[in-house]
Scaffold this motif. Structure first.
Motif, PDB file in Angstrom:
ATOM      1  N   VAL A   1      81.045  59.015  33.222  1.00 37.05           N
ATOM      2  CA  VAL A   1      81.434  59.664  31.967  1.00 37.05           C
ATOM      3  C   VAL A   1      80.293  59.471  30.973  1.00 37.05           C
ATOM      4  CG1 VAL A   1      83.118  59.842  30.113  1.00 37.05           C
ATOM      5  CG2 VAL A   1      83.859  59.105  32.384  1.00 37.05           C
ATOM      6  N   ASP A   2      79.753  60.571  30.482  1.00 38.03           N
ATOM      7  CA  ASP A   2      78.667  60.507  29.494  1.00 38.03           C
ATOM      8  C   ASP A   2      79.218  60.928  28.144  1.00 38.03           C
ATOM      9  OD1 ASP A   2      76.317  60.553  28.052  1.00 38.03           O
ATOM     10  OD2 ASP A   2      75.758  62.552  28.775  1.00 38.03           O
ATOM     11  N   GLU A   3      79.342  59.986  27.220  1.00 38.86           N
ATOM     12  CA  GLU A   3      79.807  60.309  25.874  1.00 38.86           C
ATOM     13  C   GLU A   3      79.278  59.275  24.892  1.00 38.86           C
ATOM     14  OE1 GLU A   3      84.295  58.498  25.689  1.00 38.86           O
ATOM     15  OE2 GLU A   3      83.934  60.181  27.034  1.00 38.86           O
ATOM     16  N   THR A   4      79.197  59.679  23.651  1.00 41.32           N
ATOM     17  CA  THR A   4      78.789  58.785  22.569  1.00 41.32           C
ATOM     18  C   THR A   4      80.041  58.193  21.933  1.00 41.32           C
ATOM     19  OG1 THR A   4      76.782  60.037  22.109  1.00 41.32           O
ATOM     20  CG2 THR A   4      77.654  58.680  20.319  1.00 41.32           C
ATOM     21  N   ILE A   5      80.037  56.876  21.764  1.00 36.73           N
ATOM     22  CA  ILE A   5      81.186  56.214  21.144  1.00 36.73           C
ATOM     23  C   ILE A   5      80.769  55.700  19.771  1.00 36.73           C
ATOM     24  CG2 ILE A   5      82.881  54.366  21.316  1.00 36.73           C
ATOM     25  CD1 ILE A   5      82.563  54.462  24.333  1.00 36.73           C
ATOM     26  N   ILE A   6      81.466  56.167  18.750  1.00 38.07           N
ATOM     27  CA  ILE A   6      81.254  55.663  17.396  1.00 38.07           C
ATOM     28  C   ILE A   6      82.545  55.008  16.936  1.00 38.07           C
ATOM     29  CG2 ILE A   6      80.667  56.211  15.012  1.00 38.07           C
ATOM     30  CD1 ILE A   6      79.058  58.505  15.903  1.00 38.07           C
ATOM     31  N   ALA A   7      82.456  53.744  16.620  1.00 37.61           N
ATOM     32  CA  ALA A   7      83.624  52.999  16.166  1.00 37.61           C
ATOM     33  C   ALA A   7      83.436  52.597  14.718  1.00 37.61           C
ATOM     34  CB  ALA A   7      83.816  51.756  17.033  1.00 37.61           C
ATOM     35  N   HIS A   8      84.533  52.315  14.045  1.00 39.29           N
ATOM     36  CA  HIS A   8      84.409  51.789  12.686  1.00 39.29           C
ATOM     37  C   HIS A   8      85.528  50.791  12.409  1.00 39.29           C
ATOM     38  CE1 HIS A   8      87.342  54.969  11.422  1.00 39.29           C
ATOM     39  NE2 HIS A   8      86.621  55.745  12.215  1.00 39.29           N
ATOM     40  N   THR A   9      85.225  49.877  11.516  1.00 42.54           N
ATOM     41  CA  THR A   9      86.185  48.836  11.164  1.00 42.54           C
ATOM     42  C   THR A   9      85.869  48.334   9.766  1.00 42.54           C
ATOM     43  OG1 THR A   9      87.254  46.823  11.977  1.00 42.54           O
ATOM     44  CG2 THR A   9      84.850  46.868  12.036  1.00 42.54           C
ATOM     45  N   ASN A  10      86.814  47.559   9.218  1.00 41.20           N
ATOM     46  CA  ASN A  10      86.587  47.017   7.879  1.00 41.20           C
ATOM     47  C   ASN A  10      86.075  45.587   7.961  1.00 41.20           C
ATOM     48  OD1 ASN A  10      88.879  45.221   8.116  1.00 41.20           O
ATOM     49  ND2 ASN A  10      90.191  46.975   7.690  1.00 41.20           N
ATOM     50  N   LEU A  11      85.708  45.033   6.829  1.00 39.71           N
ATOM     51  CA  LEU A  11      85.071  43.708   6.796  1.00 39.71           C
ATOM     52  C   LEU A  11      86.024  42.606   7.211  1.00 39.71           C
ATOM     53  CD1 LEU A  11      83.119  44.161   3.465  1.00 39.71           C
ATOM     54  CD2 LEU A  11      82.116  43.896   5.721  1.00 39.71           C
ATOM     55  N   ALA A  12      87.288  42.712   6.830  1.00 41.39           N
ATOM     56  CA  ALA A  12      88.246  41.659   7.156  1.00 41.39           C
ATOM     57  C   ALA A  12      88.381  41.502   8.670  1.00 41.39           C
ATOM     58  CB  ALA A  12      89.604  41.968   6.524  1.00 41.39           C
ATOM     59  N   GLU A  13      88.524  42.627   9.380  1.00 39.99           N
ATOM     60  CA  GLU A  13      88.645  42.575  10.839  1.00 39.99           C
ATOM     61  C   GLU A  13      87.352  42.067  11.478  1.00 39.99           C
ATOM     62  OE1 GLU A  13      91.247  43.031  12.688  1.00 39.99           O
ATOM     63  OE2 GLU A  13      92.568  43.594  11.040  1.00 39.99           O
ATOM     64  N   PHE A  14      86.215  42.454  10.904  1.00 38.55           N
ATOM     65  CA  PHE A  14      84.930  42.036  11.471  1.00 38.55           C
ATOM     66  C   PHE A  14      84.731  40.528  11.317  1.00 38.55           C
ATOM     67  CE2 PHE A  14      80.245  41.539  11.232  1.00 38.55           C
ATOM     68  CZ  PHE A  14      79.930  42.036  12.499  1.00 38.55           C
ATOM     69  N   ARG A  15      85.071  39.985  10.154  1.00 37.73           N
ATOM     70  CA  ARG A  15      84.921  38.541   9.954  1.00 37.73           C
ATOM     71  C   ARG A  15      85.833  37.760  10.890  1.00 37.73           C
ATOM     72  NH1 ARG A  15      84.884  39.936   3.767  1.00 37.73           N
ATOM     73  NH2 ARG A  15      82.635  40.086   3.373  1.00 37.73           N
ATOM     74  N   LYS A  16      87.020  38.283  11.117  1.00 41.65           N
ATOM     75  CA  LYS A  16      87.947  37.635  12.045  1.00 41.65           C
ATOM     76  C   LYS A  16      87.369  37.668  13.462  1.00 41.65           C
ATOM     77  CE  LYS A  16      92.080  38.952  11.265  1.00 41.65           C
ATOM     78  NZ  LYS A  16      93.309  39.807  11.296  1.00 41.65           N
ATOM     79  N   PHE A  17      86.736  38.782  13.806  1.00 44.19           N
ATOM     80  CA  PHE A  17      86.117  38.955  15.125  1.00 44.19           C
ATOM     81  C   PHE A  17      84.966  37.972  15.316  1.00 44.19           C
ATOM     82  CE2 PHE A  17      83.267  41.274  18.069  1.00 44.19           C
ATOM     83  CZ  PHE A  17      84.157  41.550  19.095  1.00 44.19           C
ATOM     84  N   LEU A  18      84.195  37.736  14.253  1.00 46.47           N
ATOM     85  CA  LEU A  18      83.046  36.829  14.334  1.00 46.47           C
ATOM     86  C   LEU A  18      83.464  35.390  14.587  1.00 46.47           C
ATOM     87  CD1 LEU A  18      80.738  38.072  11.420  1.00 46.47           C
ATOM     88  CD2 LEU A  18      80.362  38.343  13.863  1.00 46.47           C
ATOM     89  N   GLN A  19      84.651  35.016  14.153  1.00 46.11           N
ATOM     90  CA  GLN A  19      85.100  33.626  14.272  1.00 46.11           C
ATOM     91  C   GLN A  19      85.407  33.229  15.710  1.00 46.11           C
ATOM     92  OE1 GLN A  19      88.401  33.395  11.562  1.00 46.11           O
ATOM     93  NE2 GLN A  19      87.113  33.481   9.731  1.00 46.11           N
TER      94      GLN A  19
END
Length: 650
Positions: A302-320
């Motif tokens: 499967v050849d496709e471009t994936i663009i995702a987006h998220t907010n800062l709160a979710e990203f900081r939680k992900f980093l932990q």
């Protein structure tokens, strides 16, 4: 707030013309034939376009859109992309362009998932929507022609039919590589219906469409705990199993997943960090290896471009969570902050309120949105390391209005002092919602700048989500927006409306300033236009103008040299050097003239019992504010009263 140019019949005719032009521009040529026809009629003509990857296709679309925008509006800045839809997002857009440029060239960047990170209402979703709509439109042009195996749920590249043993010869013949593999579904069709004769397999031109699930897909997680990965990659269709008798038959598989819908194009992942980790691994593997694994089938290309987006709160939680470090290494993260240019912020408000029925019959005075935008930008700024650069000056600096002592190169240094600047603060939605609530509650037909500030103050104080400390800070920003910006704007409007010869006087004053400056820098005398005699340059006049914008004695020569340099550049181009050519000099001239007329203005606007002459002047000022400066009757009177109050306090 809606446009009223022309009568209804004229607007109808204009719209019909626009529809006809759009139809002519997007009348795409339908095409269908066998794979043999496709090789003969398409691949021979443009082999490079026939083998485009999804990243190359998006990159070509972006360049096509840039060219089209540049042709439509050739003047101005070189960088133009979605300039009528997105405001203050040049830096993120440039980084996105860089990503697709590198990915289309075959670099490792193309094997990374693109993640847009930013605050709520910062434009992430709007940006991706515009990319998707751009792909849909581009696919209807000849330049964006895209062909697929007919009936393929993955809209597969027809060249995937070419056997591996012939691909080296294909490369030698056409100069391009084939990257993909046939899906289990099309392989089954090839064997069952065409007995392996791939030259007879039907090919058709396809047009990307999110509504038709062709090349554009969107996935938004609802409840992460109950999310099913089948939403991405499909599952066994039990109804078809009974028909075909085998769960391993590709016809018994539901190819309805978002991954298949977005094949050959773009998949948007909304709030991607809320999904289960198995979803992330699937997406990252898809991005890196261009395949997915589902039960009962071999790897599916499967050849496709994936663009995702998220907010800062979710990203900081992900980093932990340390186990996410490997996932982060496989992402390209682009920050999408709020704009820090209040002019662009005001343009965002205009776009939002144009879409809201609440505002259709409401008049906003000419500075209402700008003063709200200044407040919003102030809430997003971080204090500078420079002692001579307060937040108000930073607002001017980021609006390209010039600040004494800070050059263009230093501005860039200031912008990099805080990499997270613009990732927090007041959102555009907060401002527009506050204005909507004020209009809905009071059923007003007009809002002045001061009423907008009061409305924002009420919205801040009544919002239970905002902490007390932040409330106090934001209210202080409202005061700053009023004192450092609105006061100057409204006094300038009243001043210009009172003195109709302002523009002519400004032009004469500019000419005099340039003559005196050039004589000073050349160390020569000036011919006095009245006496005709030579005299030294009028340093007192020059300083009286420059001091209005706080040009120090030590910095006067630098400022004067900059003015002369800009004037010379304009003259060499065959252009006139006007006050609009130099923002800071324009401000100085206006303040100089205002100071000269302050007493007259105070006399006219502050008399408690005006005589007939004063009444006529006040009425004339109101009419000019309405006719020339965008006020309505209510706003014009409020502006006059406000300026009167300001003058009485000085």
């Amino acid at each position: 707030m809606s446009s009223t140019n022309g009568n209804p019949r004229e607007r109808h005719e204009q719209f019909l013309d626009s529809l006809s032009a759009f139809t002519r521009e997007h009348r795409a040529k339908q095409w269908e034939g066998t794979f043999a026809d496709y090789l003969e009629q398409v691949v021979v003509q443009q082999p490079g376009l026939a083998t485009r990857s999804s990243h190359q296709y998006v990159w070509d679309m972006l360049r096509w859109m840039q060219r089209r925008e540049a042709e439509a509006t050739p003047e101005g800045e070189e960088f133009r992309l979605f300039s009528h839809e997105l405001f203050g997002m040049d830096r993120p857009l440039r980084r996105i362009m860089d990503y697709f440029k590198a990915a289309s060239a075959g670099s490792e960047v193309g094997r990374r998932l693109l993640l847009l990170l930013g605050p709520p209402s910062g434009g992430k979703s709007s940006l991706v929507i515009l990319l998707k709509r751009g792909l849909e439109e581009y696919s209807h042009t000849e330049e964006g022609a895209l062909y697929a195996l007919k009936g393929s749920p993955l809209h597969e590249n027809p060249l995937n039919l070419v056997p591996y043993t012939l691909r080296a010869e294909f490369r030698e013949t056409y100069g391009v590589d084939i990257q993909g593999d046939l899906s289990p579904y099309c392989r089954s069709v090839l064997e069952r219906e065409y007995e392996g004769d791939f030259m007879q397999y039907p090919v058709e031109r396809v047009f990307l469409s999110e509504a038709n699930r062709v090349g554009v897909g969107t996935y938004a997680p609802h409840d992460p705990t109950t999310a099913d990965i089948a939403d991405l990659i499909g599952s066994v269709d039990l109804a078809k199993v009974s028909e075909y008798g085998d769960e391993g038959d590709p016809r018994a598989w539901s190819w309805s997943g978002a991954v298949y819908a977005a094949s050959r194009g773009l998949l948007e992942m909304i709030e991607i960090l809320k999904v289960k980790r198995e979803f992330l691994y699937l997406l990252l593997t898809l991005t890196q290896e261009k395949n997915v694994k589902v039960s009962r089938f071999p790897l599916i290309h499967v050849d496709e471009t994936i663009i995702a987006h998220t907010n800062l709160a979710e990203f900081r939680k992900f980093l932990q969570e340390k186990e996410n470090e490997a996932l982060l290494d496989r992402m390209v993260i682009i920050q999408v902050p709020y704009t820090l240019n209040y002019h662009d912020e005001a343009r965002i408000y205009r776009k939002l309120i144009a879409q809201a029925p609440t505002f259709q019959q409401v008049h906003l005075d000419p500075h209402a949105l700008e003063v709200a935008a200044v407040f919003a930008v102030l809430s997003r700024l971080k204090p500078s390391e420079r002692e001579d650069l307060d937040l108000s000056k930073k607002v001017h600096l980021y609006a390209d209005e010039g600040v004494e002592g800070i050059s263009a190169s230093e501005k860039e240094r200031v912008q990099h002092e805080h990499e997270d600047e613009g990732l927090s603060g007041v959102s555009p939605r907060f401002v527009v919602n506050a204005l909507s609530n004020a209009i809905s509650r009071s059923d007003v037909s007009s809002l002045t700048s001061m009423e907008v500030l009061v409305t924002l103050k009420d919205a801040i104080e009544n919002d239970a989500r905002i902490e007390s400390k932040q409330k106090r800070a934001w209210v202080d920003f409202l005061v700053t927006a009023r004192k450092d910006f609105y006061n100057h704007w409204v006094k300038e409007d009243v001043h210009k409306a009172l003195f109709v010869s302002f523009e002519e006087e400004s032009a004469s004053l500019l000419e005099k300033y340039l003559d005196e400056v050039e004589a000073t820098l050349d160390n020569r005398e000036v011919n006095d236009p009245i006496t005709g005699e030579s005299r030294p340059p009028d340093e007192r006049f020059l300083r009286s103008v420059e001091e209005k914008i706080n040009i120090s004695d030590a910095g006067k020569n630098t400022f004067r040299q900059e003015v002369v340099r800009k004037a010379m550049v304009a003259y060499k181009r065959g252009e006139s050097f006007t006050l609009d050519s130099h923002t800071r000099l324009k401000e100085a001239m206006e303040r100089y003239l205002f100071e000269e007329r302050r007493d007259v203005l105070r006399l006219v606007t502050s008399v408690t019992r005006p005589d007939e002459e004063a009444k006529e002047k006040i009425a004339a000022v109101e009419e000019r504010l309405i006719g020339d400066y965008g006020y309505d009757r209510h706003g014009a009177r409020e502006a006059l009263n406000y300026v009167t109050t300001l003058l009485s306090q000085e």
